[in-house]
Enzyme design. Structure first.
Site, short mmCIF file in Angstrom:
data_model
loop_
_atom_site.label_atom_id
_atom_site.label_comp_id
_atom_site.label_asym_id
_atom_site.label_seq_id
_atom_site.Cartn_x
_atom_site.Cartn_y
_atom_site.Cartn_z
N HIS A 1 -28.86 -32.22 -56.16
CA HIS A 1 -29.28 -30.85 -55.81
C HIS A 1 -30.38 -30.30 -56.74
O HIS A 1 -30.19 -29.26 -57.34
CB HIS A 1 -28.05 -29.91 -55.82
CG HIS A 1 -27.41 -29.73 -57.16
ND1 HIS A 1 -26.07 -29.59 -57.33
CD2 HIS A 1 -27.94 -29.65 -58.40
CE1 HIS A 1 -25.79 -29.44 -58.61
NE2 HIS A 1 -26.92 -29.47 -59.29
N HIS B 1 -25.17 -22.64 -61.76
CA HIS B 1 -25.93 -22.90 -63.00
C HIS B 1 -26.30 -21.62 -63.72
O HIS B 1 -27.33 -21.55 -64.39
CB HIS B 1 -27.21 -23.66 -62.68
CG HIS B 1 -27.02 -24.99 -62.03
ND1 HIS B 1 -26.61 -25.15 -60.73
CD2 HIS B 1 -27.21 -26.25 -62.52
CE1 HIS B 1 -26.56 -26.45 -60.45
NE2 HIS B 1 -26.91 -27.12 -61.50
N HIS C 1 -28.06 -37.67 -65.09
CA HIS C 1 -29.24 -36.97 -65.61
C HIS C 1 -28.88 -36.11 -66.81
O HIS C 1 -27.75 -35.66 -66.95
CB HIS C 1 -29.96 -36.13 -64.55
CG HIS C 1 -29.22 -34.97 -63.93
ND1 HIS C 1 -28.05 -35.09 -63.23
CD2 HIS C 1 -29.52 -33.64 -63.89
CE1 HIS C 1 -27.67 -33.90 -62.77
NE2 HIS C 1 -28.55 -33.01 -63.17
N GLU D 1 -22.02 -33.54 -63.27
CA GLU D 1 -21.94 -32.92 -61.93
C GLU D 1 -21.38 -33.89 -60.88
O GLU D 1 -20.97 -33.45 -59.80
CB GLU D 1 -23.34 -32.48 -61.48
CG GLU D 1 -23.88 -31.30 -62.25
CD GLU D 1 -25.30 -30.93 -61.85
OE1 GLU D 1 -25.75 -29.84 -62.23
OE2 GLU D 1 -25.96 -31.71 -61.14
C1 DHB Z 1 -32.58 -30.83 -62.27
C2 DHB Z 1 -31.36 -31.36 -61.83
C3 DHB Z 1 -30.25 -30.53 -61.61
O1 DHB Z 1 -29.02 -30.96 -61.22
C4 DHB Z 1 -30.38 -29.14 -61.77
O2 DHB Z 1 -29.31 -28.37 -61.48
C5 DHB Z 1 -31.60 -28.61 -62.19
C6 DHB Z 1 -32.69 -29.44 -62.43
C7 DHB Z 1 -33.77 -31.70 -62.48
O3 DHB Z 1 -33.66 -32.95 -62.54
O4 DHB Z 1 -34.88 -31.15 -62.61
FE FE Z 2 -27.48 -29.29 -61.34
#
Ligand code: DHB
Ligand code: FE
Length: 282
Positions: free
Chosen positions: A12, A59, A192, A239
């Protein structure tokens, strides 16, 4: 009783909102990501779910660090998006199904999940963009119930607890006195990390193992503590708990599962992206 017909999961990332607004689906950078969706949209067009129960993490739009529920369930007639500061278009409101919301809230409390109920709830990119990816129509054709799981402010709920929450939601959906067809959705991940020394961290081997576990051994990820998951997937990679909740719900439905489609692509922005759809078998 309501029918739980399948599950959906996707990453997302906010910049997806900009790519959709600019029509960049065929752009070489974006194509390998967006190509994961048409086979799933075809399936959704055939099975036509009425309601989506969406596991996602806010977030900082609706819940900030000062007040952070571990689990929160929306019970609003509609859910408004708002500017989160990512420079992406704000999407029109998403309609809720309050009858299912209150059935989920009552059933979860009965099953000793002490959730927060929210009769007003702003929804961020983690809720809006996955719905837009699966149903790109101007007006989203499914009614929604948001289920928010904290992955932002420590302490986070364990993978085991999140899987159990998913199971309880799956059972609740199937005890809902309704003729409607329901899908469960999980949004976030996969690996990530957006900040700190390991910013940009991605773990393809773990992501692929996790995806395989959702098919063959869904409780596999519950062996890991939150700190182990952060180590393996990155601070924001946790997540993927949302995918686990979705899969927990599916474990309560049907006689088995069929994978409709799965796609994995690195990277979009800082994230290893995944999309998955599974159908419950009668
Ligand atoms: C990114 C990924 C995320 O899950 C998020 O909530 C905000 C940014 C990203 O990779 O830029
Ligand atoms: Fe996120």
């Amino acid at each position: 009783m309501a029918q739980l017909i399948g599950g959906l999961a996707t990453s997302h990332i906010p910049s997806i909102g900009g790519a959709i607004a600019k029509g960049l689906q065929q752009d070489p950078y974006w194509k390998p990501f967006f190509d994961g969706f048409p086979p799933i949209r075809d399936w959704l067009g055939q099975v036509r779910p009425d309601v989506a129960v969406v596991f996602y993490n806010d977030h900082g739009l609706n819940f900030f660090l000062d007040k952070m529920p571990t689990f929160a369930v929306g019970a609003a007639p509609e859910y408004l998006n708002a500017d989160e500061g990512w420079g992406i278009p704000t999407l029109p409101p998403f309609k809720g199904n309050q009858d299912l919301s209150w059935h989920l809230i009552n059933t979860l409390i009965d099953k000793e999940f002490d959730i927060v109920s929210c009769q007003e709830m702003l929804v961020d990119h983690a809720f809006t963009l996955p719905l837009k990816l699966f149903w790109p129509d101007e007006v989203c054709p499914v009614l929604t119930v948001p289920v928010c799981i904290n992955t932002v402010q420590f302490p986070l709920p364990s993978a085991k607890r999140v899987y159990a929450l998913g199971k309880a939601v799956g059972e609740a959906i199937q005890s809902w006195d309704s003729d409607l067809k329901v899908v469960v959705m999980g949004t976030g991940g996969l690996s990530h990390q957006l900040d700190g020394e390991r910013a940009g961290f991605i773990n393809k081997a773990f992501d692929l193992q996790f995806l395989e576990s959702l098919r063959s051994n869904p409780e596999w990820a519950t062996q890991f503590s939150i700190h182990e998951l952060v180590e393996k997937t990155g601070t924001q990679g946790v997540e993927l708990l949302m995918w686990l909740a979705m899969r927990g719900a599916l474990s309560t439905a049907g006689s088995g599962l069929r994978q409709v489609h799965c796609n994995y692509h690195i990277p979009i922005s800082n994230t290893a992206t995944g999309v998955l759809a599974m159908e419950t078998l009668d």
